[in-house]
Design a protein around this motif. Structure first.
Motif, PDB file in Angstrom:
ATOM      1  N   LYS A  57       0.828  -1.205   0.092  1.00 23.45           N
ATOM      2  CA  LYS A  57       0.073  -0.055  -0.003  1.00 23.45           C
ATOM      3  C   LYS A  57       0.753   1.252  -0.160  1.00 23.45           C
ATOM      4  CE  LYS A  57      -3.843  -2.315   2.399  1.00 23.45           C
ATOM      5  NZ  LYS A  57      -4.685  -2.367   3.503  1.00 23.45           N
ATOM      6  N   ALA A  58       1.856   1.200   0.710  1.00 23.35           N
ATOM      7  CA  ALA A  58       2.574   2.298   0.951  1.00 23.35           C
ATOM      8  C   ALA A  58       3.570   2.565  -0.496  1.00 23.35           C
ATOM      9  CB  ALA A  58       3.867   2.392   1.872  1.00 23.35           C
ATOM     10  N   HIS A  59       4.007   1.419  -0.943  1.00 20.01           N
ATOM     11  CA  HIS A  59       4.785   1.570  -2.042  1.00 20.01           C
ATOM     12  C   HIS A  59       3.933   1.989  -3.418  1.00 20.01           C
ATOM     13  CE1 HIS A  59       6.573  -0.690  -5.764  1.00 20.01           C
ATOM     14  NE2 HIS A  59       7.599  -0.161  -5.283  1.00 20.01           N
ATOM     15  N   ARG A  60       2.913   1.604  -3.527  1.00 15.10           N
ATOM     16  CA  ARG A  60       2.110   1.985  -4.452  1.00 15.10           C
ATOM     17  C   ARG A  60       1.764   3.454  -4.434  1.00 15.10           C
ATOM     18  NH1 ARG A  60       3.399  -2.661  -5.487  1.00 15.10           N
ATOM     19  NH2 ARG A  60       1.985  -4.404  -6.438  1.00 15.10           N
ATOM     20  N   GLU A  61       1.562   4.128  -3.283  1.00 17.34           N
ATOM     21  CA  GLU A  61       1.519   5.492  -3.305  1.00 17.34           C
ATOM     22  C   GLU A  61       2.844   6.323  -3.624  1.00 17.34           C
ATOM     23  OE1 GLU A  61      -0.195   9.221  -2.516  1.00 17.34           O
ATOM     24  OE2 GLU A  61      -1.173   7.264  -2.764  1.00 17.34           O
ATOM     25  N   GLY A  62       3.705   5.754  -3.359  1.00 19.39           N
ATOM     26  CA  GLY A  62       4.986   6.198  -3.709  1.00 19.39           C
ATOM     27  C   GLY A  62       5.161   6.278  -5.300  1.00 19.39           C
ATOM     28  N   CYS A  63       4.732   5.045  -5.742  1.00 16.00           N
ATOM     29  CA  CYS A  63       4.987   4.829  -7.347  1.00 16.00           C
ATOM     30  C   CYS A  63       3.982   5.943  -8.021  1.00 16.00           C
ATOM     31  CB  CYS A  63       4.526   3.427  -7.872  1.00 16.00           C
ATOM     32  SG  CYS A  63       5.564   2.250  -7.257  1.00 16.00           S
ATOM     33  N   ARG A  64       2.619   6.147  -7.421  1.00 21.68           N
ATOM     34  CA  ARG A  64       1.986   6.977  -8.040  1.00 21.68           C
ATOM     35  C   ARG A  64       2.464   8.605  -8.115  1.00 21.68           C
ATOM     36  NH1 ARG A  64      -1.988   3.540  -5.917  1.00 21.68           N
ATOM     37  NH2 ARG A  64      -2.057   4.564  -3.726  1.00 21.68           N
ATOM     38  N   PHE A  65       3.159   8.762  -7.047  1.00 25.70           N
ATOM     39  CA  PHE A  65       3.937  10.034  -7.008  1.00 25.70           C
ATOM     40  C   PHE A  65       4.832  10.226  -7.829  1.00 25.70           C
ATOM     41  CE2 PHE A  65       7.230  12.998  -5.539  1.00 25.70           C
ATOM     42  CZ  PHE A  65       6.562  14.180  -5.425  1.00 25.70           C
ATOM     43  N   LEU A  66       5.919   9.166  -8.041  1.00 27.08           N
ATOM     44  CA  LEU A  66       6.928   9.035  -9.026  1.00 27.08           C
ATOM     45  C   LEU A  66       6.122   9.315 -10.465  1.00 27.08           C
ATOM     46  CD1 LEU A  66       9.777   8.530  -9.671  1.00 27.08           C
ATOM     47  CD2 LEU A  66       9.060   6.364 -10.407  1.00 27.08           C
ATOM     48  N   ASP A  67       5.068   8.732 -10.996  1.00 28.15           N
ATOM     49  CA  ASP A  67       4.481   9.053 -12.172  1.00 28.15           C
ATOM     50  C   ASP A  67       4.185  10.670 -12.308  1.00 28.15           C
ATOM     51  OD1 ASP A  67       4.703   6.587 -13.029  1.00 28.15           O
ATOM     52  OD2 ASP A  67       2.770   5.982 -12.516  1.00 28.15           O
ATOM     53  N   THR A  68       3.976  11.319 -11.550  1.00 29.68           N
ATOM     54  CA  THR A  68       3.349  12.547 -11.508  1.00 29.68           C
ATOM     55  C   THR A  68       4.668  13.408 -11.794  1.00 29.68           C
ATOM     56  OG1 THR A  68       3.475  13.354  -9.241  1.00 29.68           O
ATOM     57  CG2 THR A  68       1.522  12.382  -9.776  1.00 29.68           C
ATOM     58  N   ALA A  69       5.780  13.067 -11.348  1.00 27.72           N
ATOM     59  CA  ALA A  69       7.127  13.588 -11.644  1.00 27.72           C
ATOM     60  C   ALA A  69       7.760  13.239 -12.615  1.00 27.72           C
ATOM     61  CB  ALA A  69       7.913  13.769 -10.193  1.00 27.72           C
ATOM     62  N   ASN A  70       7.989  11.878 -13.059  1.00 27.74           N
ATOM     63  CA  ASN A  70       8.932  11.477 -13.988  1.00 27.74           C
ATOM     64  C   ASN A  70       8.284  10.676 -14.910  1.00 27.74           C
ATOM     65  OD1 ASN A  70      10.751  12.602 -12.062  1.00 27.74           O
ATOM     66  ND2 ASN A  70      11.642  10.365 -11.629  1.00 27.74           N
ATOM     67  N   LYS A  71       7.332  10.528 -15.295  1.00 27.55           N
ATOM     68  CA  LYS A  71       6.675   9.956 -16.473  1.00 27.55           C
ATOM     69  C   LYS A  71       6.263  11.192 -17.519  1.00 27.55           C
ATOM     70  CE  LYS A  71       4.068   6.087 -16.551  1.00 27.55           C
ATOM     71  NZ  LYS A  71       3.072   4.955 -16.336  1.00 27.55           N
ATOM     72  N   ILE A  72       7.072  11.337 -18.665  1.00 24.34           N
ATOM     73  CA  ILE A  72       7.307  12.519 -19.243  1.00 24.34           C
ATOM     74  C   ILE A  72       6.423  12.135 -20.902  1.00 24.34           C
ATOM     75  CG2 ILE A  72       8.491  14.495 -20.140  1.00 24.34           C
ATOM     76  CD1 ILE A  72       8.528  13.987 -16.984  1.00 24.34           C
ATOM     77  N   GLU A  73       5.569  12.890 -21.199  1.00 28.22           N
ATOM     78  CA  GLU A  73       5.055  12.670 -22.203  1.00 28.22           C
ATOM     79  C   GLU A  73       5.830  13.311 -23.581  1.00 28.22           C
ATOM     80  OE1 GLU A  73       0.795  13.989 -22.932  1.00 28.22           O
ATOM     81  OE2 GLU A  73       0.047  12.095 -22.088  1.00 28.22           O
ATOM     82  N   TYR A 132      18.439  12.839 -16.850  1.00 26.93           N
ATOM     83  CA  TYR A 132      18.367  11.945 -16.031  1.00 26.93           C
ATOM     84  C   TYR A 132      17.708  10.591 -16.492  1.00 26.93           C
ATOM     85  CZ  TYR A 132      19.127  16.202 -13.315  1.00 26.93           C
ATOM     86  OH  TYR A 132      19.719  17.288 -12.890  1.00 26.93           O
ATOM     87  N   GLY A 133      18.390   9.952 -17.448  1.00 28.59           N
ATOM     88  CA  GLY A 133      18.083   8.938 -18.099  1.00 28.59           C
ATOM     89  C   GLY A 133      17.375   7.873 -17.412  1.00 28.59           C
ATOM     90  N   GLY A 134      18.331   7.416 -16.108  1.00 31.33           N
ATOM     91  CA  GLY A 134      17.741   6.307 -15.443  1.00 31.33           C
ATOM     92  C   GLY A 134      16.382   6.669 -14.753  1.00 31.33           C
ATOM     93  N   SER A 135      15.995   7.694 -14.665  1.00 29.98           N
ATOM     94  CA  SER A 135      14.782   8.200 -13.663  1.00 29.98           C
ATOM     95  C   SER A 135      13.576   8.687 -14.505  1.00 29.98           C
ATOM     96  CB  SER A 135      15.166   8.955 -12.587  1.00 29.98           C
ATOM     97  OG  SER A 135      15.691  10.126 -12.926  1.00 29.98           O
ATOM     98  N   THR A 136      13.963   9.168 -15.759  1.00 32.85           N
ATOM     99  CA  THR A 136      12.714   9.684 -16.209  1.00 32.85           C
ATOM    100  C   THR A 136      12.132   8.958 -17.493  1.00 32.85           C
ATOM    101  OG1 THR A 136      14.388  10.858 -17.435  1.00 32.85           O
ATOM    102  CG2 THR A 136      13.107  12.241 -15.910  1.00 32.85           C
ATOM    103  N   LEU A 137      11.009   8.465 -17.609  1.00 31.51           N
ATOM    104  CA  LEU A 137      10.068   7.613 -18.562  1.00 31.51           C
ATOM    105  C   LEU A 137       9.524   8.312 -19.680  1.00 31.51           C
ATOM    106  CD1 LEU A 137       9.702   4.763 -19.401  1.00 31.51           C
ATOM    107  CD2 LEU A 137       7.763   4.953 -17.804  1.00 31.51           C
ATOM    108  N   PRO A 138      10.023   8.456 -20.751  1.00 32.67           N
ATOM    109  CA  PRO A 138       9.423   9.011 -21.991  1.00 32.67           C
ATOM    110  C   PRO A 138       8.288   8.136 -22.457  1.00 32.67           C
ATOM    111  CG  PRO A 138      11.747   8.885 -22.496  1.00 32.67           C
ATOM    112  CD  PRO A 138      11.197   7.800 -21.271  1.00 32.67           C
ATOM    113  N   VAL A 139       7.239   8.934 -22.690  1.00 32.87           N
ATOM    114  CA  VAL A 139       5.905   8.096 -23.175  1.00 32.87           C
ATOM    115  C   VAL A 139       5.376   8.989 -24.370  1.00 32.87           C
ATOM    116  CG1 VAL A 139       3.683   7.422 -22.467  1.00 32.87           C
ATOM    117  CG2 VAL A 139       5.366   7.520 -20.723  1.00 32.87           C
ATOM    118  N   SER A 140       5.028   8.159 -25.331  1.00 33.56           N
ATOM    119  CA  SER A 140       4.581   9.161 -26.693  1.00 33.56           C
ATOM    120  C   SER A 140       3.221   9.612 -26.295  1.00 33.56           C
ATOM    121  CB  SER A 140       4.761   8.237 -27.708  1.00 33.56           C
ATOM    122  OG  SER A 140       5.935   7.842 -28.096  1.00 33.56           O
ATOM    123  N   LYS A 141       2.786  10.729 -26.736  1.00 33.75           N
ATOM    124  CA  LYS A 141       1.373  11.033 -26.717  1.00 33.75           C
ATOM    125  C   LYS A 141       0.683  10.313 -27.592  1.00 33.75           C
ATOM    126  CE  LYS A 141       2.087  16.163 -25.563  1.00 33.75           C
ATOM    127  NZ  LYS A 141       2.107  17.276 -26.022  1.00 33.75           N
TER     128      LYS A 141
END
Length: 415
Positions: A250-266, A406-415
Motif C-alpha cells: 500500500k505504501a509502495h504504490r502510493e510512492g509509485c503514483r507520486f513518481l509518475d506525476t514527476a517522472n513519466k514525461i509525455e 536523468y535517463g535512469g529516472s525519467t520515462l518518456p511516453v509518446s502522446k
C-alpha cells in the motif's frame, strides 16, 4: 544550447544547435512541502496501511533493517537515523538492531563504503553487514517456481524493516517495496528464477498490476514477511521530495503514483538522436548500472536513430556473467535468442542492451578502452561533443535531438 551532464564524480559539457533541439526530458517541477529529514519524519507519523513503527516494535526482539547497496542512490544515512530513533522511542536497544545492505548479485562493500552508507555516527553504534548469497534459509517456493531463499540474518529476524528509493525499473516496473527482499537479500538462483520472467510482454517499465516479475517477488513476501517499509522518491538534486512508510504494497504504490506525476514525461515526437546519462556517480559506476538509462532512452528514439550514452563506467562492465555474455556473443541479436533459451542472471542485462541495439545505434562516452567498447557492440567516444558531431554526420544536419540528463529516472511516453 549548452548542456551539462554528470559523469562519474565530475561533469561534462556539450552543445546542440537550437534548431535541432526537440526538447529536454526533465522531471516535472512539482510543488513539494517538506523535504529530506522533515519529509521522512512526516511519513513515519502518517504510515499507510499499518500502525506507526513505534507501536509495532517490541523491545528485546531481533530487528533487521534492509537498505540499498552503494550502487543505488538511496540516502540511507538520512533515513536510517530517523527510523532508528523511532525504534529507540519504542524501547528497542541498539544491540538488537542490525542493518543489512541488500547486495542482490552485486559485489561486497569495503568498510569505508559501509561507513559512507550508514553515516559515521551510526556506523560506530549499529551493527551492519552485507547480505551473503551463500548463507541462506529456504522458506518456500512461489507459484512461478521461484525459491524463496533468504539471507539467514533476515530470515531469522523477528521484525523486518525495508528501506529503498522508488524509481522506474525496466522489467519489475518500479524499484522499492518488496524488492529489498527479493532480489535484495536473496540467492543467485532465486534472483535468476524471478528475473527469468523479464522476457514476458508485461514485464516492463512503469507496469505493476500485470507485471509477472513484480507479482512473483511480492508473492515471496508471504514466506518472509515485511513488517514496515520506508521508501523515498528523489528529485534531480537527489534530495527526498516524497517519503512513504507502512505496508509494503500500500505504501509502495502510493510512492509509485507520486513518481509518475514527476517522472513519466509525455513527448510529442521521437528523436533521431537521444543524448542520455544515468546522472553521474553512483549510477554510472559500471555498464551494469548505466544500462537503465539506455532502457528508458529507447522509448524516445526513432527506429534507426542513435542513442548517445554518457556514462563513466569506471568499474567496467560491473558483473562477471554480464561480461561473459556480452563479450562472448558473436552478434548483439544472438544474446536475445540465447536469453529466451537459457536464462541466466547477468545475461539478462546483456540481452536488454541487445534489444535496444535492434532499434538504434549506441554511442558510448565513457572511460573504457575503445576496442573494449566495440566488443560490446557500441561505438566509443572520449568526449560528448565528438559523439554529438558524429551522430549529426550520420543522421543529417537537420536531425532532431532529445536530451535526457536523468535517463535512469525519467520515462518518456509518446502522446
Amino acid at each position: 544550447m549548452e548542456f551539462n551532464f554528470g559523469f562519474g564524480k565530475k561533469t561534462v559539457n556539450f552543445h546542440v544547435k537550437d534548431e535541432n533541439l526537440l526538447g529536454e526530458i526533465l522531471p516535472k517541477q512539482l510543488e513539494v512541502g517538506l523535504v529530506n529529514e522533515a519529509e521522512v519524519k512526516r511519513a513515519m507519523e502518517s504510515p499507510i496501511g499499518t500502525k506507526k513503527l513505534k507501536e509495532l516494535a517490541i523491545p528485546g526482539k531481533k530487528i533487521v533493517m534492509i537498505t540499498s547497496d552503494i550502487t543505488r542512490p538511496m540516502p540511507s544515512k538520512v533515513v536510517l537515523p530517523i527510523v532508528i530513533d523511532e525504534l529507540r522511542a519504542a524501547g528497542v536497544k541498539d544491540s538488537d538492531i542490525t542493518v543489512v545492505f541488500a547486495l542482490g548479485s552485486h559485489r561486497a562493500h569495503t568498510e569505508e563504503e559501509k561507513k559512507y552508507l550508514m553515516g559515521e555516527e551510526l556506523f560506530g553504534r549499529i551493527r551492519c553487514v552485507d547480505s551473503n548469497v551463500k548463507d541462506y534459509k529456504h522458506l518456500g517456493t512461489t507459484q512461478g517456481g521461484t525459491p524463496v531463499d533468504i539471507f539467514t540474518e533476515v530470515a531469522e529476524a523477528d521484525m523486518r524493516i525495508c528501506l529503498g528509493n522508488i524509481e522506474y525499473h525496466y522489467f519489475a516496473g518500479y524499484s522499492g517495496g518488496a524488492k529489498a527482499i527479493m532480489p535484495g537479500v536473496s540467492t543467485r538462483a532465486a534472483i535468476q528464477a524471478n528475473h527469468s520472467r523479464m522476457v514476458e510482454a508485461e514485464a516492463k517499465t512503469g507496469n505493476l498490476d500485470t507485471n509477472p516479475v513484480r507479482q512473483d517477488l511480492e508473492e515471496a513476501i508471504q514466506y518472509c514477511p515485511i513488517d514496515f517499509i520506508v521508501n523515498v522518491v528523489l528529485d534531480k538534486k537527489k534530495q527526498i521530495i516524497k517519503a512513504v512508510a507502512g505496508h509494503y504494497i500500500k505504501a509502495h504504490r502510493e510512492g509509485c503514483r507520486f513518481l509518475d506525476t514527476a517522472n513519466k514525461i509525455e513527448i510529442a515526437n521521437k528523436a533521431d538522436i537521444v543524448i542520455t546519462t544515468p546522472g553521474g556517480y553512483p549510477k554510472d559506476i559500471n555498464m551494469y548500472q548505466a544500462q537503465k538509462a539506455l532502457d528508458n532512452a529507447k522509448h524516445a528514439v526513432k527506429k534507426g536513430g542513435i542513442i548517445i550514452l554518457v556514462a563513466s563506467c569506471a568499474e567496467g562492465l560491473g558483473e562477471k556473467v554480464f561480461e561473459k555474455w556480452i563479450l562472448a556473443a558473436p552478434t548483439a541479436e544472438s544474446m536475445i535468442e540465447d536469453i529466451q533459451k537459457n536464462f541466466e542472471l547477468g545475461g539478462h542485462k546483456a540481452a536488454a542492451i541487445a534489444m535496444v541495439l535492434k532499434n538504434s545505434k549506441i554511442f558510448l562516452v565513457s572511460e573504457l578502452e575503445a576496442d573494449f567498447v566495440r566488443k560490446v557492440f557500441m561505438e566509443p567516444f572520449r568526449d560528448v561533443q565528438s559523439a554529438v558531431d558524429q551522430a549529426f554526420a550520420e543522421q543529417g544536419k537537420s536531425a532532431k535531438v532529445l536530451i535526457m540528463p536523468y535517463g535512469g529516472s525519467t520515462l518518456p511516453v509518446s502522446k
